[in-house]
Design a protein around this motif. Structure first.
Motif, PDB file in Angstrom:
ATOM      1  N   ASN A 168       1.030  -0.978  -0.091  1.00 61.79           N
ATOM      2  CA  ASN A 168       0.076  -0.353   0.467  1.00 61.79           C
ATOM      3  C   ASN A 168       0.500   1.134  -0.096  1.00 61.79           C
ATOM      4  O   ASN A 168       0.692   2.400  -0.189  1.00 61.79           O
ATOM      5  CB  ASN A 168      -0.924   0.163   1.416  1.00 61.79           C
ATOM      6  N   LEU A 169       2.270   1.457   0.725  1.00 64.22           N
ATOM      7  CA  LEU A 169       2.788   1.911   1.093  1.00 64.22           C
ATOM      8  C   LEU A 169       3.285   2.610  -0.322  1.00 64.22           C
ATOM      9  O   LEU A 169       3.446   3.825  -0.871  1.00 64.22           O
ATOM     10  CB  LEU A 169       3.722   2.036   2.210  1.00 64.22           C
ATOM     11  N   LEU A 170       4.413   1.792  -1.401  1.00 64.18           N
ATOM     12  CA  LEU A 170       4.538   2.064  -2.719  1.00 64.18           C
ATOM     13  C   LEU A 170       3.845   2.743  -3.964  1.00 64.18           C
ATOM     14  O   LEU A 170       3.092   2.043  -3.799  1.00 64.18           O
ATOM     15  CB  LEU A 170       5.830   0.969  -2.691  1.00 64.18           C
ATOM     16  N   GLU A 171       4.748   3.065  -4.730  1.00 65.61           N
ATOM     17  CA  GLU A 171       3.574   3.242  -5.649  1.00 65.61           C
ATOM     18  C   GLU A 171       4.811   3.524  -6.372  1.00 65.61           C
ATOM     19  O   GLU A 171       6.181   4.552  -6.959  1.00 65.61           O
ATOM     20  CB  GLU A 171       3.047   4.692  -5.454  1.00 65.61           C
ATOM     21  N   THR A 227      12.694   1.051   3.417  1.00 65.23           N
ATOM     22  CA  THR A 227      13.631   0.202   4.498  1.00 65.23           C
ATOM     23  C   THR A 227      13.358   0.989   5.788  1.00 65.23           C
ATOM     24  O   THR A 227      13.329   0.139   6.839  1.00 65.23           O
ATOM     25  CB  THR A 227      14.585   1.048   4.217  1.00 65.23           C
ATOM     26  N   ALA A 228      12.573   2.037   5.822  1.00 66.95           N
ATOM     27  CA  ALA A 228      11.830   2.478   7.552  1.00 66.95           C
ATOM     28  C   ALA A 228      10.721   1.657   7.522  1.00 66.95           C
ATOM     29  O   ALA A 228      10.585   1.436   9.062  1.00 66.95           O
ATOM     30  CB  ALA A 228      11.197   4.038   6.498  1.00 66.95           C
ATOM     31  N   ALA A 229       9.556   0.705   7.004  1.00 68.72           N
ATOM     32  CA  ALA A 229       8.534  -0.309   7.444  1.00 68.72           C
ATOM     33  C   ALA A 229       9.550  -1.183   8.016  1.00 68.72           C
ATOM     34  O   ALA A 229       9.426  -1.324   8.947  1.00 68.72           O
ATOM     35  CB  ALA A 229       8.392   0.156   5.567  1.00 68.72           C
ATOM     36  N   LEU A 230      10.295  -1.661   7.007  1.00 68.42           N
ATOM     37  CA  LEU A 230      11.389  -3.106   8.276  1.00 68.42           C
ATOM     38  C   LEU A 230      11.739  -2.754   9.318  1.00 68.42           C
ATOM     39  O   LEU A 230      11.363  -3.444  10.266  1.00 68.42           O
ATOM     40  CB  LEU A 230      12.761  -2.908   6.927  1.00 68.42           C
ATOM     41  N   LYS A 231      12.408  -1.775   9.619  1.00 69.77           N
ATOM     42  CA  LYS A 231      12.915  -0.674  10.642  1.00 69.77           C
ATOM     43  C   LYS A 231      11.853  -0.532  11.854  1.00 69.77           C
ATOM     44  O   LYS A 231      11.914  -1.145  12.544  1.00 69.77           O
ATOM     45  CB  LYS A 231      13.969  -0.274  10.382  1.00 69.77           C
TER      46      LYS A 231
END
Ligand code: SME
Length: 162
Positions: free
Chosen positions: A26-29, A42-46
């Motif tokens: 949903n976040l990436l476009e 990377t932020a979502a994983l962290k």
């Protein structure tokens, strides 16, 4: 797009990844800049996993890997193909799980506190694009479940985003 990541620390690792995969999709476009998408990835994983001390991309320029978007402490800027965990995963084109970095010959210690690591190669149209690298300050932080979902995420990146 949504601008926050929901994390359920009481969920199993599988459940946490299932939720994360959904949120990253949903976040990436595709229409957003590559650096934008890789940075938020990377932020979502962290944000999701406390066990991650460093997560980021090393991208392939045709001869070597260079530091891409990441979360964590400053890191090595260039890695030769075949060197360290990242360079080895890039050379073999396969995911490498390192339970104890001191036991991996040639491990590159960007952060002396790093104890375990997982590196997933990113292949786009049959060519090496780069690697995704996750580090932890604890031993044995990454297992086959991490491998399965990180490979799924990287597959999504290479087919839909980059
Ligand atoms: N440890 C990696 C180098 C990159 S850092 O961990 C951020 C390696 O051996 O390839």
């Amino acid at each position: 797009m949504s601008d926050s990541i929901f994390v359920d620390n009481t969920a199993t690792l599988d459940e946490q990844y299932i939720l994360l995969v959904k949120q990253i999709k949903n976040l990436l476009e595709k229409k957003d800049n590559l650096i934008t998408n890789l940075s938020n990835f990377t932020a979502a994983l962290k944000q999701t996993f406390n066990k991650i001390s460093w997560v980021g991309f090393y991208l392939f320029d045709g001869s070597k890997l260079y530091l891409g978007p990441f979360q964590g402490k400053v890191a090595c800027t260039q890695i030769k193909i075949g060197s360290g965990v990242c360079g080895t995963a890039a050379q073999k084109l396969e995911t490498i799980i390192v339970p104890d970095v001191d036991k991996f010959p040639g491990h590159i210690a960007c952060d002396v506190e790093s104890r375990s690591e997982i590196v997933v190669p990113i292949i786009k149209q049959d060519k090496l694009f780069g690697v995704l690298d996750l580090d932890s300050t604890d031993y044995n932080s990454f297992n086959e479940t991490d491998k399965k979902y990180l490979e799924e995420l990287v597959d999504y990146l290479s087919k839909e985003i980059i």
